[in-house]
Write a protein that holds these residues in place. Sequence first.
Motif, PDB file in Angstrom:
ATOM      1  N   ILE A  71       1.069  -1.006   0.340  1.00 49.86           N
ATOM      2  CA  ILE A  71      -0.796   0.033   0.130  1.00 49.86           C
ATOM      3  C   ILE A  71       1.075   1.425  -0.194  1.00 49.86           C
ATOM      4  CG2 ILE A  71      -2.106   1.676   1.466  1.00 49.86           C
ATOM      5  CD1 ILE A  71      -2.642  -1.486   1.573  1.00 49.86           C
ATOM      6  N   VAL A  72       1.891   1.208   0.837  1.00 51.34           N
ATOM      7  CA  VAL A  72       2.465   2.694   0.999  1.00 51.34           C
ATOM      8  C   VAL A  72       3.298   2.932  -0.861  1.00 51.34           C
ATOM      9  CG1 VAL A  72       4.488   3.355   1.975  1.00 51.34           C
ATOM     10  CG2 VAL A  72       2.796   2.009   3.677  1.00 51.34           C
ATOM     11  N   ASP A  73       4.329   1.611  -0.994  1.00 54.13           N
ATOM     12  CA  ASP A  73       4.887   1.946  -2.632  1.00 54.13           C
ATOM     13  C   ASP A  73       3.704   1.825  -3.346  1.00 54.13           C
ATOM     14  OD1 ASP A  73       7.384   1.222  -2.008  1.00 54.13           O
ATOM     15  OD2 ASP A  73       6.825  -1.066  -1.993  1.00 54.13           O
ATOM     16  N   LYS A  74       2.623   2.117  -3.205  1.00 54.16           N
ATOM     17  CA  LYS A  74       1.461   1.784  -4.317  1.00 54.16           C
ATOM     18  C   LYS A  74       0.798   3.360  -4.098  1.00 54.16           C
ATOM     19  CE  LYS A  74      -2.047  -0.177  -7.286  1.00 54.16           C
ATOM     20  NZ  LYS A  74      -2.884  -0.948  -7.469  1.00 54.16           N
ATOM     21  N   TYR A  75       0.370   4.155  -3.061  1.00 55.37           N
ATOM     22  CA  TYR A  75      -0.339   5.044  -2.920  1.00 55.37           C
ATOM     23  C   TYR A  75       0.540   6.103  -1.958  1.00 55.37           C
ATOM     24  CZ  TYR A  75      -4.187   2.030  -4.321  1.00 55.37           C
ATOM     25  OH  TYR A  75      -5.107   1.052  -4.712  1.00 55.37           O
ATOM     26  N   GLY A  76       1.125   5.668  -1.375  1.00 54.97           N
ATOM     27  CA  GLY A  76       2.173   7.148  -0.678  1.00 54.97           C
ATOM     28  C   GLY A  76       3.792   6.938  -1.917  1.00 54.97           C
ATOM     29  N   GLU A  77       4.361   7.389  -0.511  1.00 48.49           N
ATOM     30  CA  GLU A  77       6.067   7.829  -1.801  1.00 48.49           C
ATOM     31  C   GLU A  77       7.148   6.715  -0.752  1.00 48.49           C
ATOM     32  OE1 GLU A  77       6.017  11.980  -1.396  1.00 48.49           O
ATOM     33  OE2 GLU A  77       4.520  11.863  -2.141  1.00 48.49           O
ATOM     34  N   GLY A  78       7.083   6.252  -0.857  1.00 42.33           N
ATOM     35  CA  GLY A  78       7.586   4.662  -0.153  1.00 42.33           C
ATOM     36  C   GLY A  78       8.048   4.907   1.375  1.00 42.33           C
ATOM     37  N   HIS A  79       7.780   5.822   2.110  1.00 46.15           N
ATOM     38  CA  HIS A  79       7.986   6.330   3.445  1.00 46.15           C
ATOM     39  C   HIS A  79       7.493   6.086   4.452  1.00 46.15           C
ATOM     40  CE1 HIS A  79      11.874   7.949   2.322  1.00 46.15           C
ATOM     41  NE2 HIS A  79      11.478   8.394   0.965  1.00 46.15           N
ATOM     42  N   VAL A  80       8.002   5.205   5.752  1.00 43.83           N
ATOM     43  CA  VAL A  80       6.755   5.158   6.627  1.00 43.83           C
ATOM     44  C   VAL A  80       7.850   5.082   8.479  1.00 43.83           C
ATOM     45  CG1 VAL A  80       5.617   3.278   5.946  1.00 43.83           C
ATOM     46  CG2 VAL A  80       7.245   2.107   6.950  1.00 43.83           C
ATOM     47  N   ARG A  81       7.197   5.261   9.062  1.00 45.50           N
ATOM     48  CA  ARG A  81       7.520   5.337  10.672  1.00 45.50           C
ATOM     49  C   ARG A  81       6.825   4.607  11.574  1.00 45.50           C
ATOM     50  NH1 ARG A  81       7.647  11.602  11.000  1.00 45.50           N
ATOM     51  NH2 ARG A  81       5.471  12.086  11.404  1.00 45.50           N
ATOM     52  N   PHE A  82       7.314   4.508  12.745  1.00 50.74           N
ATOM     53  CA  PHE A  82       6.337   3.515  13.395  1.00 50.74           C
ATOM     54  C   PHE A  82       6.449   4.691  14.791  1.00 50.74           C
ATOM     55  CE2 PHE A  82       6.802  -0.391  11.129  1.00 50.74           C
ATOM     56  CZ  PHE A  82       5.227  -0.844  11.294  1.00 50.74           C
ATOM     57  N   THR A  83       5.359   4.477  15.287  1.00 49.48           N
ATOM     58  CA  THR A  83       5.477   5.616  16.269  1.00 49.48           C
ATOM     59  C   THR A  83       5.356   5.138  17.616  1.00 49.48           C
ATOM     60  OG1 THR A  83       2.704   5.323  16.828  1.00 49.48           O
ATOM     61  CG2 THR A  83       3.521   6.933  15.565  1.00 49.48           C
ATOM     62  N   ILE A  84       5.749   5.004  19.152  1.00 51.59           N
ATOM     63  CA  ILE A  84       6.051   4.771  20.902  1.00 51.59           C
ATOM     64  C   ILE A  84       5.070   3.433  20.659  1.00 51.59           C
ATOM     65  CG2 ILE A  84       7.780   5.781  20.952  1.00 51.59           C
ATOM     66  CD1 ILE A  84       6.147   6.998  22.577  1.00 51.59           C
ATOM     67  N   ARG A  85       3.874   3.982  19.985  1.00 49.09           N
ATOM     68  CA  ARG A  85       2.356   3.045  20.167  1.00 49.09           C
ATOM     69  C   ARG A  85       1.773   2.642  18.949  1.00 49.09           C
ATOM     70  NH1 ARG A  85      -1.157   4.865  24.327  1.00 49.09           N
ATOM     71  NH2 ARG A  85       0.156   6.058  25.510  1.00 49.09           N
ATOM     72  N   SER A  86       2.882   2.181  17.833  1.00 45.15           N
ATOM     73  CA  SER A  86       2.869   1.122  17.247  1.00 45.15           C
ATOM     74  C   SER A  86       2.318   1.394  16.012  1.00 45.15           C
ATOM     75  CB  SER A  86       2.385  -0.353  17.704  1.00 45.15           C
ATOM     76  OG  SER A  86       3.268  -0.283  19.285  1.00 45.15           O
ATOM     77  N   ASN A  87       1.829   2.758  15.939  1.00 45.81           N
ATOM     78  CA  ASN A  87       0.529   3.136  14.946  1.00 45.81           C
ATOM     79  C   ASN A  87       1.854   3.250  13.299  1.00 45.81           C
ATOM     80  OD1 ASN A  87      -1.774   3.883  15.586  1.00 45.81           O
ATOM     81  ND2 ASN A  87      -0.815   5.729  16.966  1.00 45.81           N
ATOM     82  N   LEU A  88       1.589   3.107  11.731  1.00 49.48           N
ATOM     83  CA  LEU A  88       2.322   3.014  11.471  1.00 49.48           C
ATOM     84  C   LEU A  88       2.080   4.456  11.039  1.00 49.48           C
ATOM     85  CD1 LEU A  88       4.444   1.694   8.909  1.00 49.48           C
ATOM     86  CD2 LEU A  88       1.849   1.477   8.085  1.00 49.48           C
ATOM     87  N   GLU A  89       2.753   5.503  10.409  1.00 51.22           N
ATOM     88  CA  GLU A  89       2.527   7.019   9.664  1.00 51.22           C
ATOM     89  C   GLU A  89       3.833   6.705   8.993  1.00 51.22           C
ATOM     90  OE1 GLU A  89       2.137   9.705  13.527  1.00 51.22           O
ATOM     91  OE2 GLU A  89       3.893   9.683  12.388  1.00 51.22           O
ATOM     92  N   VAL A  90       2.506   7.082   7.161  1.00 50.38           N
ATOM     93  CA  VAL A  90       2.873   7.345   5.686  1.00 50.38           C
ATOM     94  C   VAL A  90       2.601   8.704   5.381  1.00 50.38           C
ATOM     95  CG1 VAL A  90       2.450   6.489   3.356  1.00 50.38           C
ATOM     96  CG2 VAL A  90       1.916   5.845   6.010  1.00 50.38           C
ATOM     97  N   MET A  91       3.783   9.107   4.995  1.00 52.87           N
ATOM     98  CA  MET A  91       3.974  10.489   5.037  1.00 52.87           C
ATOM     99  C   MET A  91       4.044  10.174   3.335  1.00 52.87           C
ATOM    100  SD  MET A  91       5.807  10.051   7.825  1.00 52.87           S
ATOM    101  CE  MET A  91       7.172   9.154   7.157  1.00 52.87           C
ATOM    102  N   VAL A  92       3.042  11.710   2.379  1.00 49.40           N
ATOM    103  CA  VAL A  92       3.310  11.924   1.679  1.00 49.40           C
ATOM    104  C   VAL A  92       3.238  13.487   1.488  1.00 49.40           C
ATOM    105  CG1 VAL A  92       1.733  10.091   0.173  1.00 49.40           C
ATOM    106  CG2 VAL A  92       1.421  12.101   1.709  1.00 49.40           C
ATOM    107  N   SER A  93       3.688  13.801   0.320  1.00 49.14           N
ATOM    108  CA  SER A  93       3.799  15.615  -0.267  1.00 49.14           C
ATOM    109  C   SER A  93       3.011  16.123  -1.134  1.00 49.14           C
ATOM    110  CB  SER A  93       5.508  16.127  -1.598  1.00 49.14           C
ATOM    111  OG  SER A  93       4.992  14.572  -2.141  1.00 49.14           O
TER     112      SER A  93
END
Length: 364
Positions: A81-103
Amino acid sequence: MAQAQVVEKKQMRTPIESGCPDGMQFMHPLMVKNFGNWKYHDRPRPGVLHHVAYSGDEIWTVRVGTQRQLGPYEINLLCDIVDKYGEGHVRFTIRSNLEVMVSKWEKVGPLIQAFNDAGYPVGGTGNSVTMISHTQGWLHCDIPATDASGVVKSLMDELYEEFIKEEMPNRVHITTSCCQINCGGQGDIAINIQHTKPPKINHDLVANVCERPSVVARCPVAAIRPAIVNGKPSLEVDEKKCICCGACYPPCPPMQINDPEHSKLAIWVGGKNSNARSKPMFQKLVAAGLPNNPPRWPEVAAVVKKILYTYKKDARDWERVGDWVERIGWPRFFELTGLPFTKFHIDNWRGARNSLNASAHIRF
Ligand code: SF4
Ligand code: SF4
């Protein structure tokens, strides 16, 4: 030129063998470019953060709830999903949420839709109940009495609507901890294991497995003594002194304290680390002896929801759970939530002179 290259190499950070890797190398290029130069941020909708830099660059972050224990199937699904709809960059928060950044804002909608179609909720920002932070559970740690991750999954299934909306008086941080050592920390609502019986000692194994002086030193109330049992060096516990904390079990597994019936769950309320509006607070015990009942822990979910929805109804805007209880008082808290106040709420340990301020009942 050659000399300049040598200087540059000398200034590079030296590799270390422990700790997490340098995060800059994995960051979205826009974040690297504007590092430390952000002008402001806002939230265009629940689950989306929008940051604007002094340079005029903008970036949107989509926060996704995960089940934390991710296998290869889930990781591949999320990465696709991140590769197709995002820009290939993710990070995990300390509460195990996934965060996906787009420009680009135009990418946010399709990204959220793709996560939702795959069964992953977007939310957890602002005044929501964000992901529950939790300890390792049965999968990773060697001493848990319950599965913190399982408690989290079953509870977040019930609090789904509160994750995707921002309708709480303030943010709500829930934590769980799978033994009484509580590496989970402080939470607005905390679900922690509570042992109710002293450890059972397997005397045949103690001499082979445990370093006895370390175990004796580990006990906070000096309840453990060296002893010879059946002709072998072992340990004994003064059960009148023992406060069932479980601290002797990690260094000495033959002192088994986990028990399906007597390891219960307790709920604590009002902890926070934030300095905003009021000082940081310790959580206090409000419900004890709840059954440790996998796979869905319904008794725990019922009490947490009761506290959460009473808080939602009664608290003023921007009050954290602890602020709310401080304002209305503990007697009113028990009245409003309908939770019984029992003798188990009173810290009656003889060394409690120093810890009574942690009790919901007596305050100096
Ligand atoms: S809370 Fe206890 S059992 Fe759970 S991960 Fe931390 S130390 Fe291990
Ligand atoms: S459970 Fe805690 S109080 Fe009891 S013997 Fe072990 S370390 Fe001491």
